[in-house]
Motif scaffolding. Structure first.
Motif, PDB file in Angstrom:
ATOM      1  N   MET A 270      -5.556  27.425 -19.407  1.00 38.20           N
ATOM      2  CA  MET A 270      -6.918  27.952 -19.352  1.00 38.20           C
ATOM      3  C   MET A 270      -7.227  28.786 -20.590  1.00 38.20           C
ATOM      4  O   MET A 270      -6.397  29.574 -21.050  1.00 38.20           O
ATOM      5  CB  MET A 270      -7.073  28.806 -18.090  1.00 38.20           C
TER       6      MET A 270
ATOM      7  N   THR B 152     -17.717  28.565 -11.034  1.00 37.56           N
ATOM      8  CA  THR B 152     -18.245  29.396 -12.113  1.00 37.56           C
ATOM      9  C   THR B 152     -18.350  30.836 -11.642  1.00 37.56           C
ATOM     10  O   THR B 152     -18.827  31.103 -10.534  1.00 37.56           O
ATOM     11  CB  THR B 152     -19.639  28.908 -12.557  1.00 37.56           C
TER      12      THR B 152
ATOM     13  N   HIS C 231     -10.790  30.820 -22.386  1.00 36.36           N
ATOM     14  CA  HIS C 231     -12.217  31.158 -22.381  1.00 36.36           C
ATOM     15  C   HIS C 231     -12.927  30.612 -21.140  1.00 36.36           C
ATOM     16  O   HIS C 231     -14.053  30.103 -21.209  1.00 36.36           O
ATOM     17  CB  HIS C 231     -12.917  30.637 -23.635  1.00 36.36           C
TER      18      HIS C 231
ATOM     19  N   ARG D 274     -12.243  28.044 -19.276  1.00 34.84           N
ATOM     20  CA  ARG D 274     -12.203  26.601 -19.059  1.00 34.84           C
ATOM     21  C   ARG D 274     -10.769  26.085 -19.131  1.00 34.84           C
ATOM     22  O   ARG D 274      -9.902  26.712 -19.738  1.00 34.84           O
ATOM     23  CB  ARG D 274     -13.052  25.874 -20.105  1.00 34.84           C
TER      24      ARG D 274
ATOM     25  N   VAL E  87     -15.484  32.386 -15.802  1.00 35.65           N
ATOM     26  CA  VAL E  87     -14.967  31.073 -15.423  1.00 35.65           C
ATOM     27  C   VAL E  87     -16.135  30.099 -15.508  1.00 35.65           C
ATOM     28  O   VAL E  87     -17.185  30.349 -14.914  1.00 35.65           O
ATOM     29  CB  VAL E  87     -14.357  31.065 -14.005  1.00 35.65           C
ATOM     30  N   ASP E  88     -15.942  29.000 -16.225  1.00 37.01           N
ATOM     31  CA  ASP E  88     -17.057  28.130 -16.567  1.00 37.01           C
ATOM     32  C   ASP E  88     -16.853  26.719 -16.023  1.00 37.01           C
ATOM     33  O   ASP E  88     -16.144  25.908 -16.598  1.00 37.01           O
ATOM     34  CB  ASP E  88     -17.197  28.081 -18.097  1.00 37.01           C
ATOM     35  N   ARG E  89     -17.415  26.437 -14.854  1.00 38.67           N
ATOM     36  CA  ARG E  89     -17.424  25.097 -14.239  1.00 38.67           C
ATOM     37  C   ARG E  89     -16.022  24.480 -14.203  1.00 38.67           C
ATOM     38  O   ARG E  89     -15.808  23.341 -14.576  1.00 38.67           O
ATOM     39  CB  ARG E  89     -18.385  24.181 -14.989  1.00 38.67           C
ATOM     40  N   LEU E  90     -15.112  25.243 -13.694  1.00 39.01           N
ATOM     41  CA  LEU E  90     -13.702  24.818 -13.678  1.00 39.01           C
ATOM     42  C   LEU E  90     -13.390  24.018 -12.421  1.00 39.01           C
ATOM     43  O   LEU E  90     -13.749  24.412 -11.312  1.00 39.01           O
ATOM     44  CB  LEU E  90     -12.797  26.039 -13.774  1.00 39.01           C
ATOM     45  N   SER E  91     -12.705  22.900 -12.606  1.00 33.55           N
ATOM     46  CA  SER E  91     -12.263  22.063 -11.488  1.00 33.55           C
ATOM     47  C   SER E  91     -10.748  21.870 -11.572  1.00 33.55           C
ATOM     48  O   SER E  91     -10.210  21.596 -12.657  1.00 33.55           O
ATOM     49  CB  SER E  91     -12.960  20.700 -11.515  1.00 33.55           C
TER      50      SER E  91
ATOM     51  N   GLU F  76     -16.048  22.690  -9.912  1.00 37.20           N
ATOM     52  CA  GLU F  76     -17.160  23.265 -10.676  1.00 37.20           C
ATOM     53  C   GLU F  76     -17.329  24.762 -10.394  1.00 37.20           C
ATOM     54  O   GLU F  76     -18.460  25.248 -10.231  1.00 37.20           O
ATOM     55  CB  GLU F  76     -18.464  22.518 -10.350  1.00 37.20           C
TER      56      GLU F  76
ATOM     57  N   THR G 294     -19.685  34.836 -18.972  1.00 37.48           N
ATOM     58  CA  THR G 294     -19.148  33.791 -18.101  1.00 37.48           C
ATOM     59  C   THR G 294     -17.637  33.861 -18.153  1.00 37.48           C
ATOM     60  O   THR G 294     -17.026  33.513 -19.164  1.00 37.48           O
ATOM     61  CB  THR G 294     -19.624  32.396 -18.534  1.00 37.48           C
TER      62      THR G 294
END
Length: 230
Positions: free
Chosen positions: A194, A7, A196, A198, A16-20, A5, A14
């Motif tokens: 990846m 960010t 935008h 995500r 990097v948006d809640r990337l796992s 997650e 934003t």
């Protein structure tokens, strides 16, 4: 290494948006996407270079090292190659000369390079020095951020071969960032796509390239006409 997650925001943007993402130990995971997709921002967040939310576990932040895109700006022009490498060594001072020589040999540079300054080297040689400097800290995770894109085409292949050799010899865990899926296929076990900020697709590199699920992945593949799909 487990990214959960994560960010990164710059003002109202934003990046990097809640990337796992999981990078298994001893493997090379490719991270691909167009310019502006957030790849380098993610790398800098993992290395602790930019503020972020979320967690990075499975690795001590001090054991993550980066090799940057531009070998011309990543080395201090006032320092000799030997001093630049020795700066990151975790060995007694008396052993630094021998260890520096070992690292230069590891990246296929002669020991005589230790006394030279970056301006005396070619772009490919400088990038090899940058790799040696990163390895000097004995990282648990090595991040390679577009490390061939600023190099002449004639030397890109040699640097990629070096990465493959180092991975095999040292058992490196790597996050390898590129915009080129052909390059990623050559050096990586898995790939994360990846866009935008995500992830749109992840999986074993051959699976993603031969059977892409996301339309964006197919767009990236179409941009590499010489990439052969089985």
């Amino acid at each position: 290494m487990i990214i959960n997650e994560l960010t990164v925001r710059f003002g109202d943007v934003t990046a990097v948006d809640r990337l796992s993402l999981t990078v298994p130990e001893g493997t090379v995971t490719g991270l691909v996407g167009e310019s502006g997709s957030g790849k380098s921002t993610l790398a800098r967040a993992v290395a602790g270079l930019v503020p972020h939310r979320g967690t990075v576990t499975g690795v001590d932040r001090g054991r993550v090292q980066m090799v940057f895109q531009d070998p011309y700006s990543s080395l201090n022009p006032r320092m000799t190659v030997g001093d630049a490498i020795a700066e990151g060594l975790r060995v007694p001072r008396a052993r630094r000369g021998a260890e520096t020589e070992r690292l230069l040999d590891l990246v296929s540079l002669p020991a005589s390079c230790a006394g030279r300054r970056p301006r005396e080297l070619s772009g490919g040689q400088r990038q090899r020095v940058a790799i040696a400097r990163a390895l000097a800290a004995r990282p648990d995770v090595l991040i390679a951020d577009e490390i061939t894109s600023a190099l002449d085409v004639s030397v890109q292949g040699a640097v990629l071969n070096l990465i493959r050799d180092l991975r095999a010899e040292l058992g490196l865990t790597m996050l390898f960032i590129s915009h080129n899926l052909a390059v990623v296929r050559y050096v990586c076990d898995a790939v994360a796509v990846m866009r935008h900020g995500r992830l749109v697709e992840t999986g074993p590199v051959d699976d993603v390239i031969t059977r892409p699920r996301a339309p964006y992945t197919r767009t990236l593949l179409d941009a590499v006409p010489r990439l052969v799909r089985n």
